[in-house]
Write a protein that holds these residues in place. Sequence first.
Motif, PDB file in Angstrom:
ATOM      1  N   GLU A  12      54.131  -7.624  58.612  1.00 22.32           N
ATOM      2  CA  GLU A  12      54.275  -6.648  59.468  1.00 22.32           C
ATOM      3  C   GLU A  12      53.793  -6.755  60.982  1.00 22.32           C
ATOM      4  O   GLU A  12      54.646  -6.330  61.855  1.00 22.32           O
ATOM      5  CB  GLU A  12      53.526  -5.393  59.021  1.00 22.32           C
ATOM      6  CG  GLU A  12      54.108  -4.548  57.740  1.00 22.32           C
ATOM      7  CD  GLU A  12      53.081  -3.521  57.203  1.00 22.32           C
ATOM      8  OE1 GLU A  12      52.016  -3.381  57.567  1.00 22.32           O
ATOM      9  OE2 GLU A  12      53.690  -2.809  56.417  1.00 22.32           O
ATOM     10  N   LEU A  15      56.778  -9.312  62.324  1.00 23.85           N
ATOM     11  CA  LEU A  15      58.036  -8.421  62.619  1.00 23.85           C
ATOM     12  C   LEU A  15      57.861  -7.737  63.612  1.00 23.85           C
ATOM     13  O   LEU A  15      58.647  -7.536  64.553  1.00 23.85           O
ATOM     14  CB  LEU A  15      58.248  -7.810  61.219  1.00 23.85           C
ATOM     15  CG  LEU A  15      59.545  -7.025  61.344  1.00 23.85           C
ATOM     16  CD1 LEU A  15      60.930  -7.868  61.590  1.00 23.85           C
ATOM     17  CD2 LEU A  15      59.807  -6.336  60.022  1.00 23.85           C
ATOM     18  N   GLY A  16      56.797  -6.686  63.703  1.00 26.96           N
ATOM     19  CA  GLY A  16      56.587  -5.993  64.740  1.00 26.96           C
ATOM     20  C   GLY A  16      56.380  -6.470  66.238  1.00 26.96           C
ATOM     21  O   GLY A  16      57.089  -6.019  66.978  1.00 26.96           O
ATOM     22  N   LYS A  17      55.740  -7.852  66.359  1.00 21.43           N
ATOM     23  CA  LYS A  17      55.978  -8.455  67.596  1.00 21.43           C
ATOM     24  C   LYS A  17      57.536  -8.786  67.851  1.00 21.43           C
ATOM     25  O   LYS A  17      57.649  -8.839  69.053  1.00 21.43           O
ATOM     26  CB  LYS A  17      54.784  -9.495  67.471  1.00 21.43           C
ATOM     27  CG  LYS A  17      54.421 -10.352  68.711  1.00 21.43           C
ATOM     28  CD  LYS A  17      53.471 -11.389  68.573  1.00 21.43           C
ATOM     29  CE  LYS A  17      52.169 -10.770  68.640  1.00 21.43           C
ATOM     30  NZ  LYS A  17      51.187 -11.676  68.680  1.00 21.43           N
ATOM     31  N   VAL A  19      60.110  -7.679  66.904  1.00 19.95           N
ATOM     32  CA  VAL A  19      60.899  -6.623  67.370  1.00 19.95           C
ATOM     33  C   VAL A  19      60.542  -5.845  68.801  1.00 19.95           C
ATOM     34  O   VAL A  19      61.762  -5.868  69.643  1.00 19.95           O
ATOM     35  CB  VAL A  19      60.748  -5.439  66.329  1.00 19.95           C
ATOM     36  CG1 VAL A  19      61.511  -4.173  66.927  1.00 19.95           C
ATOM     37  CG2 VAL A  19      61.351  -5.835  65.050  1.00 19.95           C
ATOM     38  N   ARG A  20      59.353  -5.897  68.948  1.00 23.58           N
ATOM     39  CA  ARG A  20      58.967  -5.417  70.130  1.00 23.58           C
ATOM     40  C   ARG A  20      59.373  -6.242  71.572  1.00 23.58           C
ATOM     41  O   ARG A  20      59.694  -5.972  72.560  1.00 23.58           O
ATOM     42  CB  ARG A  20      57.323  -5.477  70.206  1.00 23.58           C
ATOM     43  CG  ARG A  20      56.999  -4.605  71.611  1.00 23.58           C
ATOM     44  CD  ARG A  20      55.257  -4.552  71.547  1.00 23.58           C
ATOM     45  NE  ARG A  20      54.575  -5.620  70.920  1.00 23.58           N
ATOM     46  CZ  ARG A  20      54.106  -6.555  71.574  1.00 23.58           C
ATOM     47  NH1 ARG A  20      54.446  -6.791  73.093  1.00 23.58           N
ATOM     48  NH2 ARG A  20      53.424  -7.738  71.201  1.00 23.58           N
ATOM     49  N   ALA A  32      61.309  -0.898  71.058  1.00 25.11           N
ATOM     50  CA  ALA A  32      59.914  -1.461  71.398  1.00 25.11           C
ATOM     51  C   ALA A  32      58.626  -0.645  70.858  1.00 25.11           C
ATOM     52  O   ALA A  32      57.952  -1.298  70.504  1.00 25.11           O
ATOM     53  CB  ALA A  32      59.870  -1.595  72.796  1.00 25.11           C
ATOM     54  N   LYS A  34      58.974   1.325  68.316  1.00 24.89           N
ATOM     55  CA  LYS A  34      58.775   1.169  66.988  1.00 24.89           C
ATOM     56  C   LYS A  34      58.380  -0.160  66.347  1.00 24.89           C
ATOM     57  O   LYS A  34      57.595  -0.323  65.478  1.00 24.89           O
ATOM     58  CB  LYS A  34      60.174   1.391  66.311  1.00 24.89           C
ATOM     59  CG  LYS A  34      60.477   2.767  66.470  1.00 24.89           C
ATOM     60  CD  LYS A  34      62.052   3.140  65.995  1.00 24.89           C
ATOM     61  CE  LYS A  34      62.476   4.529  65.974  1.00 24.89           C
ATOM     62  NZ  LYS A  34      64.039   4.724  65.464  1.00 24.89           N
ATOM     63  N   GLY A  35      58.578  -1.175  67.283  1.00 23.33           N
ATOM     64  CA  GLY A  35      57.999  -2.444  67.096  1.00 23.33           C
ATOM     65  C   GLY A  35      56.474  -2.486  67.238  1.00 23.33           C
ATOM     66  O   GLY A  35      55.769  -2.860  66.431  1.00 23.33           O
ATOM     67  N   LEU A  38      54.957  -0.743  64.181  1.00 27.76           N
ATOM     68  CA  LEU A  38      55.048  -1.867  62.942  1.00 27.76           C
ATOM     69  C   LEU A  38      53.897  -2.916  63.214  1.00 27.76           C
ATOM     70  O   LEU A  38      53.156  -2.917  62.108  1.00 27.76           O
ATOM     71  CB  LEU A  38      56.511  -2.310  63.011  1.00 27.76           C
ATOM     72  CG  LEU A  38      56.466  -3.316  61.650  1.00 27.76           C
ATOM     73  CD1 LEU A  38      56.305  -2.352  60.411  1.00 27.76           C
ATOM     74  CD2 LEU A  38      57.877  -3.803  61.431  1.00 27.76           C
ATOM     75  N   GLU A  39      53.680  -3.277  64.286  1.00 30.13           N
ATOM     76  CA  GLU A  39      52.614  -4.262  64.530  1.00 30.13           C
ATOM     77  C   GLU A  39      51.127  -3.544  64.057  1.00 30.13           C
ATOM     78  O   GLU A  39      50.383  -4.287  63.622  1.00 30.13           O
ATOM     79  CB  GLU A  39      52.628  -4.740  65.933  1.00 30.13           C
ATOM     80  CG  GLU A  39      51.801  -6.042  66.139  1.00 30.13           C
ATOM     81  CD  GLU A  39      52.040  -6.529  67.562  1.00 30.13           C
ATOM     82  OE1 GLU A  39      51.102  -7.656  67.904  1.00 30.13           O
ATOM     83  OE2 GLU A  39      52.672  -6.104  68.193  1.00 30.13           O
TER      84      GLU A  39
END
Length: 57
Positions: A12, A15-17, A19-20, A32, A34-35, A38-39
């Motif tokens: 997580e 993936l978050g990093k 996406v961001r 960004a 949302k990412g 998630l992070e």
Amino acid sequence: MSAGQKAMAMGEQALGKAVRKAAHAMHKETVAAKGAALEARGKARQTKERAKDGFKH
């Protein structure tokens, strides 16, 4: 910390990093955020699991 939970937390965060950073590059601030969420969820999961391990020992 169980291996599955540890892998999920790290996944997580990674993936978050990703996406961001990709969203910032494309100037998509909503994605960004949302990412980043998630992070943060991955970091919270990791903190929770570390606290559980602390009580076991």
